[in-house]
Design an enzyme around this catalytic site. Structure first.
Site, PDB file in Angstrom:
ATOM      1  N   SER A  76      47.992  44.677  46.994  1.00 47.77           N
ATOM      2  CA  SER A  76      48.166  45.363  48.267  1.00 47.77           C
ATOM      3  C   SER A  76      49.602  45.140  48.771  1.00 47.77           C
ATOM      4  O   SER A  76      50.544  45.530  48.097  1.00 47.77           O
ATOM      5  CB  SER A  76      47.109  44.906  49.270  1.00 47.77           C
ATOM      6  OG  SER A  76      47.064  45.776  50.368  1.00 47.77           O
TER       7      SER A  76
ATOM      8  N   ASP B  50      40.212  53.791  45.939  1.00 45.50           N
ATOM      9  CA  ASP B  50      40.973  53.075  46.963  1.00 45.50           C
ATOM     10  C   ASP B  50      41.405  54.041  48.061  1.00 45.50           C
ATOM     11  O   ASP B  50      42.130  55.007  47.803  1.00 45.50           O
ATOM     12  CB  ASP B  50      42.194  52.420  46.315  1.00 45.50           C
ATOM     13  CG  ASP B  50      42.890  51.419  47.213  1.00 45.50           C
ATOM     14  OD1 ASP B  50      42.690  51.458  48.436  1.00 45.50           O
ATOM     15  OD2 ASP B  50      43.648  50.596  46.671  1.00 45.50           O
TER      16      ASP B  50
ATOM     17  N   HIS C  82      39.789  49.339  47.292  1.00 44.09           N
ATOM     18  CA  HIS C  82      40.989  48.539  47.483  1.00 44.09           C
ATOM     19  C   HIS C  82      40.693  47.098  47.090  1.00 44.09           C
ATOM     20  O   HIS C  82      39.746  46.501  47.569  1.00 44.09           O
ATOM     21  CB  HIS C  82      41.434  48.612  48.938  1.00 44.09           C
ATOM     22  CG  HIS C  82      42.768  48.003  49.161  1.00 44.09           C
ATOM     23  ND1 HIS C  82      43.907  48.474  48.549  1.00 44.09           N
ATOM     24  CD2 HIS C  82      43.152  46.954  49.914  1.00 44.09           C
ATOM     25  CE1 HIS C  82      44.934  47.749  48.932  1.00 44.09           C
ATOM     26  NE2 HIS C  82      44.497  46.816  49.760  1.00 44.09           N
TER      27      HIS C  82
END
Length: 138
Positions: A16, A96, A125
């Protein structure tokens, strides 16, 4: 560490925002990393601002600052992706909605070095399924 003779190679990993950091470090002209692993990382801040879901839509402000197109473009790893010469492993969840897979695909296509891309169906995600973690380490 390399200069001091403590190791011969160094890798970087992040997911991320950590994936953003990984890509940013690898795209730096003075990159000292042999390899990088990017899990669902941000490659284009402008596109992320347009395409992330509402809950995460203000995250860039804390990551980079208030929206400024020139600043976001300058800070986006995609801008300097031609500098990525290190081995790069990209791991992405197909579903995601926080960092859409387009972020990973654009970096995959723009890097001229050795890139390996794995997309995990039924993952969003980051990852939650034990089978995904097993595949990641195979």
């Amino acid at each position: 560490m390399i200069e001091r003779g403590l190791c011969k190679e160094v890798a970087i990993i992040g997911g991320s925002a950590g994936g953003f950091s990984t890509l940013h470090c690898l795209s730096n002209e003075n990159n000292c990393f042999t390899a990088g692993i990017n899990l669902c990382g941000v490659s284009n801040l402008i596109e992320l601002q347009k395409n992330t879901h509402l809950f995460e839509s203000c995250y860039n402000y804390s990551l980079v600052g208030n929206f400024d197109k020139e600043l976001y473009l300058e800070r986006s790893p995609i801008t300097n992706s031609k500098n990525i010469k290190s081995n790069l492993l990209i791991l992405q969840g197909e579903n995601d909605t926080v960092v859409p897979k387009s972020q990973s695909l654009i970096i995959k296509e723009s890097v001229t070095g050795n890139v390996e891309y794995h997309e995990f169906p039924d993952e969003g995600h980051m990852f939650s399924k034990p089978t995904t973690f097993i595949k990641m380490f195979e």
